[in-house]
Design an enzyme around this catalytic site. Structure first.
Site, PDB file in Angstrom:
ATOM      1  N   LYS A  55       0.842  -1.202   0.000  1.00 16.39           N
ATOM      2  CA  LYS A  55       0.000   0.000   0.000  1.00 16.39           C
ATOM      3  C   LYS A  55       0.876   1.250   0.000  1.00 16.39           C
ATOM      4  O   LYS A  55       0.641   2.190  -0.767  1.00 16.39           O
ATOM      5  CB  LYS A  55      -0.952  -0.015   1.206  1.00 16.39           C
ATOM      6  N   GLN A  99      -4.488  -1.620   9.630  1.00 13.36           N
ATOM      7  CA  GLN A  99      -4.422  -2.944   9.013  1.00 13.36           C
ATOM      8  C   GLN A  99      -4.982  -4.013   9.960  1.00 13.36           C
ATOM      9  O   GLN A  99      -4.587  -4.099  11.117  1.00 13.36           O
ATOM     10  CB  GLN A  99      -2.961  -3.271   8.649  1.00 13.36           C
ATOM     11  N   ASP A 122     -10.755   2.642   3.899  1.00 17.34           N
ATOM     12  CA  ASP A 122     -10.991   1.202   3.747  1.00 17.34           C
ATOM     13  C   ASP A 122     -12.483   0.917   3.542  1.00 17.34           C
ATOM     14  O   ASP A 122     -12.851  -0.168   3.102  1.00 17.34           O
ATOM     15  CB  ASP A 122     -10.548   0.456   5.029  1.00 17.34           C
TER      16      ASP A 122
END
Ligand SMILES: NC(=O)c1ccc[n+]([C@@H]2O[C@H](COP(=O)([O-])OP(=O)(O)OC[C@H]3O[C@@H](n4cnc5c(N)ncnc54)[C@H](OP(=O)(O)O)[C@@H]3O)[C@@H](O)[C@H]2O)c1
Length: 297
Positions: A55, A99, A122
């Site tokens: 990412k 995460q 997200d």
């Protein structure tokens, strides 16, 4: 050379990254600043480290600013909530992700709920999920967004089609089922969402014009389950032990690619398929965040 019926995720991702890089150059030229994504990584789970590294690297490739916040596995929930709060308040951060999975002593739901919806790139916060379900502006979760982009760019017809999704997770199966049912393109499909309690799973799979496998079971879908000419989208990302190889494992999807590919009109490989689009979708959300496109000030 890839054969004719492969959906080339790598190429699509490159195309989208080039478009994003242009957008960034444009923003800078107009006196703005580059979009800024922050990622919080807790502990040292090897898969999570790889995902976060990808990412951050993807941000660099398109000229975004990125910040990686690394914390040890024994961080307390209160400390992590404080980091989330800091990122929520930081006006230089457009969007951020924490995460998952988190260590067991931390309540993932609590952390997800603490992220401000306008920074939740997200798309995991229930506000974004609810907006998605109602067709309102939102940050789409990255994997389903990537699948929609594949469908769009390969001009795959979805209206009136039988879509079968295997898996009902909050990050893949459920959102892609909702999205492809919506009155839009891609969408207007008749979607069947299957899971581990589904009766006659093979019977459902065999009806699919478009099959989306998000199970987490290596090569689960075999050729004899798939209708001739189906579009097969394989979300699975599984490690299979292969002690005789240098790496000691190989990556494969939820679809038995070698046997299914000759029957499919289009199919995504693993790796090089859906996963490639997932990362760029996060960047797309971050650009939207930087432009305040979803949540206006
Ligand atoms: N490429 C990418 O970017 C990307 C992104 C996310 C995930 N993934 C991969 O995609 C896969 C799925 O991820 P996930 O997070 O959605 O997984 P998950 O949360 O473990 O969900 C798996 C789903 O599959 C269903 N399932 C499991 N075994 C089944 C069976 N034998 N028959 C029918 N349904 C079955 C489960 O049913 P129940 O609900 O009944 O348990 C569940 O709904 C994993 O391999 C993951 O690594 C890839």
């Amino acid at each position: 050379m890839l054969s004719m019926n492969i959906i080339d995720g790598k190429l699509l991702a490159k195309e989208i990254r080039e478009e994003l890089a242009k957008e960034v150059a444009d923003m800078l030229q107009k006196g703005g600043r580059a979009p800024h994504l922050a990622a919080v990584l807790v502990g040292d789970d090897p898969a999570s480290q790889v995902y976060v590294r990808n990412k951050v690297r993807s941000c660099e490739k398109v000229g975004f600013r990125s910040t990686l916040v690394r914390k040890p596995a024994d961080i307390t929930e209160a400390e992590l909530l404080a980091i989330v709060d800091t990122l929520n308040q930081d006006a230089t951060v457009d969007g951020f992700i924490v995460q998952l999975p988190l260590p067991k002593h931390i309540d993932e739901e609590k952390i997800t709920l603490a992220i401000r919806p306008d920074k939740d790139v997200d798309g995991f916060h229930p506000v974004n999920f609810g907006r998605m379900a109602q067709g309102l502006p939102c940050y789409l979760p990255a994997t389903p967004a990537g699948i929609l982009e594949m469908i769009r760019r390969y001009e795959i017809p979805t209206e009136g089609k039988e879509v079968v999704v295997i898996g009902r997770s909050n990050i893949v199966g459920t959102p892609i089922s909702i999205l492809l049912s919506r009155k839009a393109y891609p969408g207007n499909a008749t979607v069947t969402m299957c899971h581990s309690r589904t009766h006659n799973l093979e019977g459902h799979i065999r009806r699919a014009d478009i099959l989306i496998a998000a199970i987490g079971s290596p090569e689960f879908v075999k050729a004899d389950m798939v209708k001739q000419g189906a579009v097969v989208i394989d979300v699975g990302m599984n490690r299979v032990e292969e002690p005789e190889t240098e790496k000691g494992y190989r990556l494969c999807g939820d679809v038995d690619y070698d046997s299914v590919a000759p029957k499919a009109s289009l199919i995504t490989p693993v790796p090089g398929g859906v996963g490639q689009l997932t990362v760029v979708s996060l960047l797309v959300n971050t650009l939207k965040a930087a432009r305040r496109e979803v949540y206006r000030d």
